[in-house]
Design a protein around this motif. Structure first.
Motif, PDB file in Angstrom:
ATOM      1  N   ARG A  60       0.825  -1.205   0.000  1.00  0.00           N
ATOM      2  CA  ARG A  60       0.000   0.000   0.000  1.00  0.00           C
ATOM      3  C   ARG A  60       0.861   1.258   0.000  1.00  0.00           C
ATOM      4  O   ARG A  60       0.565   2.228  -0.697  1.00  0.00           O
ATOM      5  N   CYS A  61       1.933   1.205   0.784  1.00  0.00           N
ATOM      6  CA  CYS A  61       2.823   2.364   0.851  1.00  0.00           C
ATOM      7  C   CYS A  61       3.463   2.626  -0.513  1.00  0.00           C
ATOM      8  O   CYS A  61       3.566   3.784  -0.955  1.00  0.00           O
ATOM      9  N   ALA A  62       3.877   1.554  -1.190  1.00  0.00           N
ATOM     10  CA  ALA A  62       4.465   1.718  -2.516  1.00  0.00           C
ATOM     11  C   ALA A  62       3.433   2.212  -3.525  1.00  0.00           C
ATOM     12  O   ALA A  62       3.735   3.046  -4.390  1.00  0.00           O
ATOM     13  N   ALA A  63       2.196   1.732  -3.403  1.00  0.00           N
ATOM     14  CA  ALA A  63       1.142   2.182  -4.320  1.00  0.00           C
ATOM     15  C   ALA A  63       0.856   3.672  -4.128  1.00  0.00           C
ATOM     16  O   ALA A  63       0.656   4.417  -5.095  1.00  0.00           O
ATOM     17  N   ILE A  64       0.845   4.120  -2.876  1.00  0.00           N
ATOM     18  CA  ILE A  64       0.617   5.544  -2.607  1.00  0.00           C
ATOM     19  C   ILE A  64       1.748   6.373  -3.183  1.00  0.00           C
ATOM     20  O   ILE A  64       1.528   7.443  -3.778  1.00  0.00           O
ATOM     21  N   ASP A  65       2.974   5.900  -3.043  1.00  0.00           N
ATOM     22  CA  ASP A  65       4.122   6.644  -3.563  1.00  0.00           C
ATOM     23  C   ASP A  65       4.084   6.699  -5.087  1.00  0.00           C
ATOM     24  O   ASP A  65       4.354   7.748  -5.684  1.00  0.00           O
ATOM     25  N   LEU A  66       3.737   5.592  -5.722  1.00  0.00           N
ATOM     26  CA  LEU A  66       3.668   5.585  -7.190  1.00  0.00           C
ATOM     27  C   LEU A  66       2.492   6.409  -7.706  1.00  0.00           C
ATOM     28  O   LEU A  66       2.516   6.844  -8.861  1.00  0.00           O
ATOM     29  N   ALA A  67       1.484   6.626  -6.868  1.00  0.00           N
ATOM     30  CA  ALA A  67       0.349   7.455  -7.274  1.00  0.00           C
ATOM     31  C   ALA A  67       0.688   8.938  -7.277  1.00  0.00           C
ATOM     32  O   ALA A  67      -0.131   9.765  -7.694  1.00  0.00           O
ATOM     33  N   GLY A  68       1.879   9.278  -6.811  1.00  0.00           N
ATOM     34  CA  GLY A  68       2.303  10.672  -6.840  1.00  0.00           C
ATOM     35  C   GLY A  68       2.090  11.421  -5.550  1.00  0.00           C
ATOM     36  O   GLY A  68       2.326  12.635  -5.494  1.00  0.00           O
ATOM     37  N   ARG A  69       1.679  10.750  -4.507  1.00  0.00           N
ATOM     38  CA  ARG A  69       1.468  11.410  -3.219  1.00  0.00           C
ATOM     39  C   ARG A  69       2.682  11.193  -2.319  1.00  0.00           C
ATOM     40  O   ARG A  69       3.380  10.181  -2.423  1.00  0.00           O
ATOM     41  N   ASN A  70       2.898  12.151  -1.434  1.00  0.00           N
ATOM     42  CA  ASN A  70       3.988  12.058  -0.471  1.00  0.00           C
ATOM     43  C   ASN A  70       3.521  11.191   0.690  1.00  0.00           C
ATOM     44  O   ASN A  70       2.835  11.658   1.605  1.00  0.00           O
ATOM     45  N   VAL A  71       3.886   9.922   0.652  1.00  0.00           N
ATOM     46  CA  VAL A  71       3.386   8.985   1.653  1.00  0.00           C
ATOM     47  C   VAL A  71       3.944   9.295   3.044  1.00  0.00           C
ATOM     48  O   VAL A  71       3.263   9.109   4.051  1.00  0.00           O
ATOM     49  N   LEU A  72       5.168   9.798   3.113  1.00  0.00           N
ATOM     50  CA  LEU A  72       5.730  10.160   4.413  1.00  0.00           C
ATOM     51  C   LEU A  72       4.960  11.321   5.034  1.00  0.00           C
ATOM     52  O   LEU A  72       4.643  11.312   6.229  1.00  0.00           O
ATOM     53  N   GLU A  73       4.638  12.309   4.220  1.00  0.00           N
ATOM     54  CA  GLU A  73       3.847  13.438   4.723  1.00  0.00           C
ATOM     55  C   GLU A  73       2.459  12.980   5.149  1.00  0.00           C
ATOM     56  O   GLU A  73       1.899  13.488   6.138  1.00  0.00           O
ATOM     57  N   ALA A  74       1.895  12.015   4.423  1.00  0.00           N
ATOM     58  CA  ALA A  74       0.572  11.499   4.784  1.00  0.00           C
ATOM     59  C   ALA A  74       0.614  10.794   6.141  1.00  0.00           C
ATOM     60  O   ALA A  74      -0.291  10.959   6.972  1.00  0.00           O
ATOM     61  N   VAL A  75       1.650  10.006   6.384  1.00  0.00           N
ATOM     62  CA  VAL A  75       1.773   9.325   7.678  1.00  0.00           C
ATOM     63  C   VAL A  75       1.960  10.354   8.793  1.00  0.00           C
ATOM     64  O   VAL A  75       1.360  10.256   9.866  1.00  0.00           O
ATOM     65  N   GLN A  76       2.787  11.350   8.539  1.00  0.00           N
ATOM     66  CA  GLN A  76       2.979  12.403   9.540  1.00  0.00           C
ATOM     67  C   GLN A  76       1.688  13.159   9.801  1.00  0.00           C
ATOM     68  O   GLN A  76       1.407  13.551  10.934  1.00  0.00           O
ATOM     69  N   MET A  77       0.880  13.363   8.742  1.00  0.00           N
ATOM     70  CA  MET A  77      -0.391  14.058   8.926  1.00  0.00           C
ATOM     71  C   MET A  77      -1.395  13.193   9.676  1.00  0.00           C
ATOM     72  O   MET A  77      -2.314  13.712  10.323  1.00  0.00           O
ATOM     73  N   SER A  78      -1.241  11.879   9.593  1.00  0.00           N
ATOM     74  CA  SER A  78      -2.113  11.003  10.368  1.00  0.00           C
ATOM     75  C   SER A  78      -1.819  11.116  11.856  1.00  0.00           C
ATOM     76  O   SER A  78      -2.711  10.958  12.690  1.00  0.00           O
ATOM     77  N   VAL A  79      -0.559  11.385  12.173  1.00  0.00           N
ATOM     78  CA  VAL A  79      -0.180  11.541  13.581  1.00  0.00           C
ATOM     79  C   VAL A  79      -0.441  12.975  14.043  1.00  0.00           C
ATOM     80  O   VAL A  79      -1.021  13.192  15.118  1.00  0.00           O
ATOM     81  N   ASN A  80      -0.004  13.953  13.247  1.00  0.00           N
ATOM     82  CA  ASN A  80      -0.201  15.367  13.573  1.00  0.00           C
ATOM     83  C   ASN A  80      -1.132  15.968  12.525  1.00  0.00           C
ATOM     84  O   ASN A  80      -0.705  16.230  11.390  1.00  0.00           O
ATOM     85  N   PRO A  81      -2.414  16.189  12.858  1.00  0.00           N
ATOM     86  CA  PRO A  81      -3.360  16.734  11.876  1.00  0.00           C
ATOM     87  C   PRO A  81      -2.894  18.083  11.333  1.00  0.00           C
ATOM     88  O   PRO A  81      -2.193  18.844  11.998  1.00  0.00           O
TER      89      PRO A  81
END
Length: 327
Positions: free
Chosen positions: A109-130
């Motif tokens: 899933r993480c690889a799919a999100i990255d290949l979709a053009g989204r910043n997966v690291l930023e998304a995980v950080q946003m899940s922790v810190n809205p």
């Protein structure tokens, strides 16, 4: 220098060149670093990466980080993601951040999100810190015609399950703006919005604006409310001005028709006067003919002149007594 010494020097140079080429093609130091970090990888695996046009350090260094963080990954997974055009280092960092925050996130899933053009690291950080998204001033018009401008702060949290195929921040801002406009427009007076700005946020939150997006809206807070123009009065003024121009146009049309009618009447009067003059010109001829033929006597002619003079006198007296002529 004898022949044996030259042969030894030649062999030594060849050996040095071979070793240099080997070391430049085979990342021995990277292999040693991986073994020291507990990552078991064969030297020929690194050579295979070179042959497949894969930069070994782009795969091995993230793999070392993953192993040290307690995440089990294989070189095939990382290498396939690299060949697909993904950012291996960012994916591993996102997996480590999700693992530390107890967020379930698989490599696929993480690889799919990255290949979709989204910043997966930023998304995980946003899940922790809205994240807080601030909208520009959004204008709405209340029922009494007063414009109200509102600015909102939207607190969102990334929804990892909807990152692939989910709408972005622009959709969230557009939907919230639509909700603000509809809420202000349904208010009977702008005073209701000023007295209860939280009414906007409550109404907008009930609409479920985060459906189909990559975010989950936690709260919507109205940061600022301002009064704009009196749109109702402005529209009434423009309508009155338009009605005035229409009335002026109709009056001008009626005046033009009246002028045209007057000109037509004058033309008819002139035509009638011409006919009268023409008829009057025929009277002496008729009288002369009657005198020649004996149908009209001299006394009859004199009586005619007397009657004509009396008629002109009466007309003159009537014109003198006419109030319009006195003016």
């Amino acid at each position: 220098m004898d022949l044996n010494t030259l042969l030894i020097l030649f062999i030594a140079v060849i050996v040095i060149v071979v070793i240099a080429v080997f070391l430049s093609f085979v990342p021995v130091m990277l292999w040693i670093s991986a073994l020291a970090a507990g990552v078991r990888i064969g030297i020929f695996t690194l050579v295979g990466m070179r042959l497949r046009r894969v930069v070994p350090r782009r795969v091995i260094n993230p793999l070392i980080k993953a192993v040290k963080a307690g995440i089990q990954l294989s070189t095939n997974q990382l290498e396939s993601h690299y060949l697909a055009g993904g950012n291996v280092d960012r994916v591993v960092n996102a997996l480590i951040a999700a693992h530390r925050a107890n967020i379930e996130l698989s490599f696929e899933r993480c690889a799919a999100i990255d290949l979709a053009g989204r910043n997966v690291l930023e998304a995980v950080q946003m899940s922790v810190n809205p994240k807080v998204i601030e909208t520009p001033f959004i204008s709405g018009v209340a029922m009494n015609g007063i414009e109200v401008k509102a600015k909102a702060r939207i607190t969102v949290r990334a929804n990892i399950d909807r990152l692939v195929g989910g709408a972005g921040e622009e959709t969230i801002i557009a939907r919230v703006g639509e909700g603000i406009v509809s809420t202000i427009g349904s208010s009977e007076s702008h005073n209701q919005v000023l007295e209860n700005p939280d009414l906007i946020s409550q109404t907008v939150l009930k609409k479920g604006l985060d459906s189909g997006t990559a975010f989950e809206i936690l709260s919507i807070d109205i940061a600022d409310v301002d009064i704009g123009k009196n749109i109702g009065a402005h529209l009434q003024t423009e309508q009155a001005e338009a009605d005035k121009k229409i009335a002026q146009a109709k009056a001008e049309e009626r005046r033009a028709m009246a002028v045209a009618t007057e000109q037509e009447m004058k033309a008819r009067v002139q035509e009638m006067r011409a006919k009268v003059v023409e008829s009057e010109a025929e009277v002496p001829l008729a009288m002369a003919k009657a005198l020649r033929e004996g149908n009209l006597g001299v006394m009859d002619y004199m009586n005619y002149n007397n009657i004509k003079a009396d008629t002109e006198m009466r007309r003159s007296v009537g014109d003198m007594n006419d109030p319009q002529n006195e003016e």
